[in-house]
Motif scaffolding. Structure first.
Motif, mmCIF file in Angstrom:
data_model
loop_
_atom_site.group_PDB
_atom_site.id
_atom_site.type_symbol
_atom_site.label_atom_id
_atom_site.label_comp_id
_atom_site.label_asym_id
_atom_site.label_seq_id
_atom_site.Cartn_x
_atom_site.Cartn_y
_atom_site.Cartn_z
ATOM 1 N N LEU A 146 -6.048 -31.186 90.390
ATOM 2 C CA LEU A 146 -6.195 -32.606 90.005
ATOM 3 C C LEU A 146 -7.507 -32.426 88.964
ATOM 4 N N GLU A 147 -7.403 -33.177 87.958
ATOM 5 C CA GLU A 147 -8.506 -33.417 86.771
ATOM 6 C C GLU A 147 -8.478 -34.661 86.519
ATOM 7 N N LEU A 148 -9.969 -35.294 86.424
ATOM 8 C CA LEU A 148 -9.815 -36.582 85.981
ATOM 9 C C LEU A 148 -10.889 -36.356 84.453
ATOM 10 N N ARG A 149 -10.256 -37.387 83.470
ATOM 11 C CA ARG A 149 -10.369 -37.234 81.998
ATOM 12 C C ARG A 149 -10.901 -38.834 81.784
ATOM 13 N N SER A 186 -7.887 -41.124 82.504
ATOM 14 C CA SER A 186 -6.661 -40.095 82.721
ATOM 15 C C SER A 186 -6.870 -39.538 84.189
ATOM 16 N N ALA A 187 -5.773 -39.431 84.770
ATOM 17 C CA ALA A 187 -5.847 -38.387 85.870
ATOM 18 C C ALA A 187 -4.592 -37.562 85.751
ATOM 19 N N GLN A 217 0.795 -37.360 85.000
ATOM 20 C CA GLN A 217 -0.285 -37.695 84.303
ATOM 21 C C GLN A 217 -0.225 -39.427 84.126
ATOM 22 N N TYR A 265 -2.245 -34.303 87.209
ATOM 23 C CA TYR A 265 -2.188 -33.603 88.346
ATOM 24 C C TYR A 265 -1.157 -32.567 88.084
#
Length: 808
Positions: free
Chosen positions: A689-692, A723-724, A735, A726
């Motif tokens: 998981l990344e948050l942008r 944005s998230a 996304q 996964y």
């Protein structure tokens, strides 16, 4: 235009069905390869690892215990490829299989850490370099984004969540993409290249996004260089460069078929087959799409139009052709690889598109049928590149319609380009030099419907760039390009930059650029109706009546020799236009302070001059203001001139044949200062998981205004993207994107108004149940927030698309 689209699609898919059995990987029950995949750090088994045989597109996924088993393999030597989210891709070579043999393999995968210094770009300097070394702000699209958006097929949407890029949408496929202010309905400030080939139409120099003949999933690598770029690319790299590089056949061997369907009665299909044998690589691509649209007819009364869409839209003369928007395309590529690693490439393609609606400053235009053929021939080596390419555009009959005036246009245009580039290193690899040249022949022919004549023009350019490593962390770069043209005065575009890399994964830059944008053929040579003719007989009668009242004369005694009547309203180009210019300064940082955190920050300041205006009255020196006939008393002339100025302004003129006309044209105007900030961040919360997020700020000041019409940047002052992302080892990729745009004014040609603030939620994703199959979806504007993104554009709603892809 009524092209049998359904029959074309049916033939394409029958061809797919015939090819698929032949494209499959033939298996005999002879041998197998099995084993266990584990984490190199924890030694624990890894589930859902894709294990494929290179060049065959055949493979399996590991189970919960890390086991995999590939059966039915003919005798031979194989290369195994292992890929999984969060791990580095790994290959095992020379895996020999013989009859009834079971090869047992134990493989360890290292956790993947994507360091920014390992991300490479090409378009900033026309060579491959680390993104932290690039002397300009640049965005690079991820492969997962291309895959997830492939069901919708909208190429500009790839960069919708990136910082510093303004994307506005009219209808389904008409996108306007720009950076750093002063947008227009038919924007051409961003140069778009596909494998070094310019994709814009020759007549207007703008993009027809639905005519690019490639599926989005096979776009390969996509980059967006923000800011002026004429020092390397010449004309029209004014605000940026979008660079698309499609993959070579040997990198995507096998077959892939995709079908997508969704709202607005949308359906999309594509098929790609690629192979490599000895020195030869080959690739076939074809497909098509059909969909409804949000665009609506505006040939209704003003009150109904205000209720149907939004207030302030001008009515039109023609109704829309309500048939679906459709596209059919095909392309073929052949590569020949030499022993030294160089490659000869021959490639050609064509797209047929129908019923797209475009927004221009003189109103909307519907293209009922257009054909876009292209081809290229290139030679690519380590230090040398040469390419010649052809781009064409041909409309079917008079099926290109100006909806506001009812005019119909033809077009048969083309350009042929030659380009050469060489890169060298010297001074012990401390200095890198790139130099090259280009030449373009253009032919624009509208059969007298849009421009009065056929035009044959040519342009050429010569450029060079050198960067020198002064010390370990500091690079200095200088570049310049000279462009000559039969359309405009010779232009020189310099560039200078300092890039400072204090340590790995950190890059600071200070850059200066000058860029220019040429007028298009319409702005130079246009001659068409700007609107319906006006009956000026009533104006002449009013002038005569006022003279009689002023002079106390009996009614009907004054008869001026004006002979006003039905007067044409013309839009005429200005052959004396100069190019638009920008001088830009940029200070930026791109880096990775921590393994889980990536940051970028850019400040810019631009000085713009000589804007090409929209159509205005009285600005073309070739069409001076109307002069009253001789012999009229001066007092009468004053009364008449006051009426003409009040009712018609400076638009009324006398043409070469002595007749009167209302004329609007283009001119150069203004000097503007603009500045802004582009901030972006990405935080890795877990391996999956990344948050942008990013924020874009823009502001401007008009330093000089030379026309009465106010220059408008047509750009929001504030814009936010969140944005998230996964990505699961089990083949799930999701996304979620939220976009907020502040309200802003829009003024371009006949479209003047305010665009309200809007919020959009986009949701995309995919699931890979196996190595061969991918199921995906794209939901644009998921909450169905009815909004428009540029004044004059359509009211956009939601569109959901679902897709299935199968690889052989």
């Amino acid at each position: 235009m009524n092209v049998p689209f359904r029959e074309n699609i049916l033939v394409c898919w029958l061809f797919v069905c015939l090819l698929m059995p032949a494209a499959g990987f033939s298996l005999d029950d002879s041998g197998r390869i099995s084993g266990i995949v584990s984490d190199a750090v924890t030694q624990r088994p890894i589930e859902s690892v894709n294990v494929t045989i290179r060049g065959a597109g055949y493979g399996v996924a590991s189970d919960k215990d890390g086991h995999f088993n590939i059966t039915g393999l003919p005798p031979g030597s194989y290369i195994l490829q292992f890929s999984a989210v969060g791990y580095e891709n790994t290959e095992l070579t020379n895996i020999n299989v013989s009859a009834e043999q079971n090869n047992q393999i134990k493989i360890l995968l290292s956790p993947e850490v994507i360091y920014m210094e390992n991300v490479h770009v090409y378009g900033v300097s026309k060579r491959v370099e680390k993104i932290t070394d690039a002397p300009a702000a640049v965005n690079k699209a991820e492969k997962a984004t291309l895959e997830n958006l492939s069901s919708a097929g909208q190429i500009p949407a790839v960069f919708a969540a990136h910082p510093g890029i303004d994307i506005v949408q009219n209808g389904l496929n008409d996108f306007n993409i720009n950076t750093r202010g002063f947008n227009r309905p038919l924007n051409r400030r961003v140069l778009v290249l596909q494998d070094h080939r310019e994709t814009a139409m020759a007549l207007l120099l703008a993009q027809e996004w639905n005519t690019l003949s490639l599926p989005l999933s096979d776009a390969g690598e996509m980059e967006f260089v923000r800011g002026p770029g004429s020092a390397l690319y010449g004309a029209n790299a004014f605000s940026g460069v979008m660079n698309i590089v499609t993959p070579a056949p040997e990198k995507i061997q096998g077959a892939r078929a995709t079908v997508a369907f969704g709202e607005l009665n949308s359906i999309r299909g594509s098929f790609r087959f690629a192979g490599f044998q000895e020195r030869w690589g080959y690739k076939l691509n074809f497909g098509g799409s059909r969909s409804g649209t949000w665009s609506q007819s505006r040939n209704i009364n003003q009150d109904d139009l205000d209720r149907q869409e939004y207030r302030g839209l001008p009515t039109e003369q023609l109704a829309l052709n309500n048939e679906d928007i459709s596209t059919v395309y095909g392309s073929a590529r052949l590569d020949y690889n030499l022993d030294d690693g160089s490659v000869f490439t021959a490639e050609s393609g064509v797209t047929q598109a129908e019923n797209e609606v475009y927004l221009t400053s003189i109103g909307r235009m519907q293209v009922e049928g257009v054909l876009r053929p292209w081809s290229r021939l290139s030679y690519t080596a380590e230090h040398l590149f040469f390419q010649t390419d052809y781009n064409g555009r041909k409309t079917f009959g008079e099926h290109q319609m100006a909806l506001a005036t009812g005019e119909k246009f033809k077009e048969n245009s083309s350009d042929i380009n030659f380009q050469f580039q060489q890169n060298l290193t010297t001074f012990g690899d401390k200095m890198r030099i790139i130099w090259g040249a280009s030449h373009k022949f253009q032919n624009v022919n509208t059969r007298g419907t849009f421009t009065p004549h056929e035009y044959k023009e040519n342009q050429s350019g010569l450029f060079a760039q050198a960067d020198f490593k002064l010390a370990a962390p500091l690079n200095i770069l200088a570049a310049a390009r000279i462009d000559r043209s039969t359309l405009h005065a010779t232009q020189i575009s310099p560039k200078a930059a300092l890039v400072y890399n204090p340590q790995k994964n950190h890059g600071f830059r200070l850059t200066f650029n000058r860029a220019f944008q040429t007028p298009n053929y319409a702005e130079f040579f246009l001659r068409t109706l700007a609107g319906p003719p006006r009956d000026l007989a009533a104006l002449e009668q009013q002038i005569e009546l006022d003279i009689e009242r002023a002079e106390n004369l009996p009614t009907g005694t004054v008869d001026l020799p004006l002979d006003f009547g039905f007067t044409p309203h013309l839009a005429i180009g200005n052959a004396a236009l100069d190019v638009e210019k920008v001088h830009g300064w940029e200070l930026g940082y791109k880096g990775q302070p921590r393994q889980t955190l990536k940051l970028e920050l850019t400040f810019y300041y631009n000085l713009l001059a000589d804007f090409i205006t929209d159509l205005l009255p009285g600005v073309n020196p070739a069409y001076s203001a109307y002069q009253l006939p001789e012999g009229i008393p001066q007092a009468w002339k004053t009364i008449a001139q006051n009426h003409i100025d009040r009712e018609l302004g400076p638009a009324l003129t006398t043409l070469a044949d002595g007749s009167e006309a209302l004329v609007v044209s283009y001119t150069n105007s203004g000097r503007v200062k603009e500045w802004g900030m582009e901030l972006g961040a990405a935080l890795k919360l877990t391996r999956e998981l990344e948050l942008r997020g990013n924020y874009t700020f823009f502001d401007h000041k008009i330093a000089r205004q030379t026309t009465e019409v106010l220059l408008s940047p047509n750009t929001p002052g504030h814009k936010v993207n969140l944005s998230a992302v996964y990505a699961s080892r089990r083949g799930i990729d999701l996304q979620l994107h939220l976009k907020h745009v502040n309200s802003f004014d829009w003024a371009s040609g006949i479209f003047v108004g305010r665009v309200p603030a809007y919020n959009i939620i986009n949701f995309t994703g995919s699931y890979k149940p196996g190595a061969k199959t991918r199921i995906g979806f794209t939901i644009s504007n998921a909450l169905n927030d009815k909004h428009f993104e540029l004044f004059g554009g359509s009211v956009n709603g939601r569109r959901s698309m679902f897709s299935v892809s199968y690889e052989l």
